[in-house]
Design a protein around this motif. Structure first.
Motif, PDB file in Angstrom:
ATOM      1  N   ILE A 121      -9.224  99.997   6.717  1.00 36.38           N
ATOM      2  CA  ILE A 121      -9.865 100.028   5.398  1.00 36.38           C
ATOM      3  C   ILE A 121     -10.939  98.759   5.381  1.00 36.38           C
ATOM      4  CG2 ILE A 121      -9.712 100.235   2.726  1.00 36.38           C
ATOM      5  CD1 ILE A 121      -7.142 101.557   3.251  1.00 36.38           C
ATOM      6  N   ARG A 122     -12.238  99.190   5.020  1.00 35.72           N
ATOM      7  CA  ARG A 122     -13.036  98.085   4.799  1.00 35.72           C
ATOM      8  C   ARG A 122     -14.248  98.370   3.833  1.00 35.72           C
ATOM      9  NH1 ARG A 122     -16.398  97.805  10.442  1.00 35.72           N
ATOM     10  NH2 ARG A 122     -14.690  98.380  11.307  1.00 35.72           N
ATOM     11  N   PRO A 123     -14.972  97.327   3.117  1.00 34.38           N
ATOM     12  CA  PRO A 123     -16.090  97.431   2.285  1.00 34.38           C
ATOM     13  C   PRO A 123     -17.154  98.377   3.027  1.00 34.38           C
ATOM     14  CG  PRO A 123     -15.540  95.336   2.435  1.00 34.38           C
ATOM     15  CD  PRO A 123     -14.711  95.815   3.426  1.00 34.38           C
ATOM     16  N   HIS A 124     -17.558  99.509   2.350  1.00 34.72           N
ATOM     17  CA  HIS A 124     -18.780 100.069   2.656  1.00 34.72           C
ATOM     18  C   HIS A 124     -19.740  99.650   2.734  1.00 34.72           C
ATOM     19  CE1 HIS A 124     -21.874 103.272   2.467  1.00 34.72           C
ATOM     20  NE2 HIS A 124     -20.975 104.009   2.614  1.00 34.72           N
ATOM     21  N   TRP A 125     -20.614  99.685   4.148  1.00 39.61           N
ATOM     22  CA  TRP A 125     -21.444  98.662   4.250  1.00 39.61           C
ATOM     23  C   TRP A 125     -22.872  98.906   3.622  1.00 39.61           C
ATOM     24  CZ3 TRP A 125     -26.700 100.598   6.062  1.00 39.61           C
ATOM     25  CH2 TRP A 125     -26.617 101.773   6.165  1.00 39.61           C
ATOM     26  N   ARG A 126     -22.755  99.699   2.840  1.00 38.64           N
ATOM     27  CA  ARG A 126     -24.110  99.788   1.653  1.00 38.64           C
ATOM     28  C   ARG A 126     -23.895  99.574   0.192  1.00 38.64           C
ATOM     29  NH1 ARG A 126     -28.142 104.886   2.675  1.00 38.64           N
ATOM     30  NH2 ARG A 126     -29.822 103.478   3.436  1.00 38.64           N
ATOM     31  N   GLU A 127     -22.511  99.676  -0.003  1.00 37.57           N
ATOM     32  CA  GLU A 127     -22.022  99.546  -1.190  1.00 37.57           C
ATOM     33  C   GLU A 127     -20.680  98.737  -1.251  1.00 37.57           C
ATOM     34  OE1 GLU A 127     -21.982 103.229  -3.692  1.00 37.57           O
ATOM     35  OE2 GLU A 127     -23.158 104.113  -2.150  1.00 37.57           O
ATOM     36  N   PRO A 128     -20.720  97.548  -1.056  1.00 36.53           N
ATOM     37  CA  PRO A 128     -19.647  96.548  -0.736  1.00 36.53           C
ATOM     38  C   PRO A 128     -18.337  96.800  -1.959  1.00 36.53           C
ATOM     39  CG  PRO A 128     -21.385  95.174  -0.613  1.00 36.53           C
ATOM     40  CD  PRO A 128     -21.833  96.736  -1.496  1.00 36.53           C
ATOM     41  N   ASP A 129     -18.926  97.369  -3.115  1.00 32.73           N
ATOM     42  CA  ASP A 129     -17.647  97.427  -4.084  1.00 32.73           C
ATOM     43  C   ASP A 129     -16.941  98.478  -3.821  1.00 32.73           C
ATOM     44  OD1 ASP A 129     -20.064  98.750  -4.948  1.00 32.73           O
ATOM     45  OD2 ASP A 129     -19.196  99.294  -6.826  1.00 32.73           O
ATOM     46  N   LYS A 130     -17.455  99.419  -3.028  1.00 35.35           N
ATOM     47  CA  LYS A 130     -16.532 100.945  -2.516  1.00 35.35           C
ATOM     48  C   LYS A 130     -15.898 100.504  -1.115  1.00 35.35           C
ATOM     49  CE  LYS A 130     -19.331 104.123  -4.935  1.00 35.35           C
ATOM     50  NZ  LYS A 130     -20.253 105.313  -4.956  1.00 35.35           N
ATOM     51  N   HIS A 131     -14.813 101.358  -0.697  1.00 32.99           N
ATOM     52  CA  HIS A 131     -14.040 101.164   0.490  1.00 32.99           C
ATOM     53  C   HIS A 131     -14.129 102.343   1.467  1.00 32.99           C
ATOM     54  CE1 HIS A 131     -12.568  97.626  -1.866  1.00 32.99           C
ATOM     55  NE2 HIS A 131     -12.469  97.085  -0.581  1.00 32.99           N
ATOM     56  N   THR A 132     -14.422 102.202   2.737  1.00 38.91           N
ATOM     57  CA  THR A 132     -14.062 103.336   3.417  1.00 38.91           C
ATOM     58  C   THR A 132     -12.970 103.094   4.468  1.00 38.91           C
ATOM     59  OG1 THR A 132     -15.770 101.899   4.827  1.00 38.91           O
ATOM     60  CG2 THR A 132     -16.489 104.137   4.114  1.00 38.91           C
ATOM     61  N   LYS A 133     -12.376 104.411   4.803  1.00 35.04           N
ATOM     62  CA  LYS A 133     -11.293 104.261   5.715  1.00 35.04           C
ATOM     63  C   LYS A 133     -11.696 105.043   7.111  1.00 35.04           C
ATOM     64  CE  LYS A 133      -6.416 106.124   5.726  1.00 35.04           C
ATOM     65  NZ  LYS A 133      -5.592 106.813   4.911  1.00 35.04           N
ATOM     66  N   LEU A 134     -11.382 104.277   8.198  1.00 37.39           N
ATOM     67  CA  LEU A 134     -11.913 104.576   9.449  1.00 37.39           C
ATOM     68  C   LEU A 134     -10.547 104.669  10.409  1.00 37.39           C
ATOM     69  CD1 LEU A 134     -14.989 102.793  10.016  1.00 37.39           C
ATOM     70  CD2 LEU A 134     -14.655 105.013   9.292  1.00 37.39           C
ATOM     71  N   GLU A 135     -10.195 105.932  11.017  1.00 39.31           N
ATOM     72  CA  GLU A 135      -9.057 105.931  11.885  1.00 39.31           C
ATOM     73  C   GLU A 135      -9.636 105.342  13.162  1.00 39.31           C
ATOM     74  OE1 GLU A 135      -6.428 109.404  11.409  1.00 39.31           O
ATOM     75  OE2 GLU A 135      -8.216 110.368  10.736  1.00 39.31           O
ATOM     76  N   PHE A 136      -8.771 104.419  13.984  1.00 42.29           N
ATOM     77  CA  PHE A 136      -9.223 104.101  15.138  1.00 42.29           C
ATOM     78  C   PHE A 136      -8.050 104.321  16.377  1.00 42.29           C
ATOM     79  CE2 PHE A 136      -7.454 100.534  12.793  1.00 42.29           C
ATOM     80  CZ  PHE A 136      -6.869 100.033  13.666  1.00 42.29           C
ATOM     81  N   ALA A 137      -6.919 104.518  15.670  1.00 40.95           N
ATOM     82  CA  ALA A 137      -5.999 104.625  16.473  1.00 40.95           C
ATOM     83  C   ALA A 137      -5.017 105.925  15.999  1.00 40.95           C
ATOM     84  CB  ALA A 137      -5.192 103.556  16.875  1.00 40.95           C
TER      85      ALA A 137
END
Length: 68
Positions: free
Chosen positions: A1-17
């Motif tokens: 989970i990390r901040p969204h690249w365009r909207e830092p107040d929102k978060h994105t969740k990316l699966e990598f494993a």
């Protein structure tokens, strides 16, 4: 989970494993996600009886499959 690249107040969740436990064989399997979105068994070691063995492989990321 990390901040969204365009909207830092929102978060994105990316699966990598992906780790799966195969109860009938008593092993853990490790998968990584290709750029196409497909999951593929991690090579050279895609399964192990101990979860910690595969977690260490993810942390090391020798081939750049998990963290780029």
């Amino acid at each position: 989970i990390r901040p969204h690249w365009r909207e830092p107040d929102k978060h994105t969740k990316l699966e990598f494993a992906r780790l799966r436990y195969i109860r009938s064989r008593k092993i853990w399997k490790l998968y990584w996600q290709r750029a196409s979105g497909k999951w593929e068994a991690y090579q050279p070691l895609s399964e192990a009886p101990e979860l910690q063995t595969l977690v260490k492989l993810i942390d090391q990321d020798q081939f750049g499959c998990f963290f780029g």
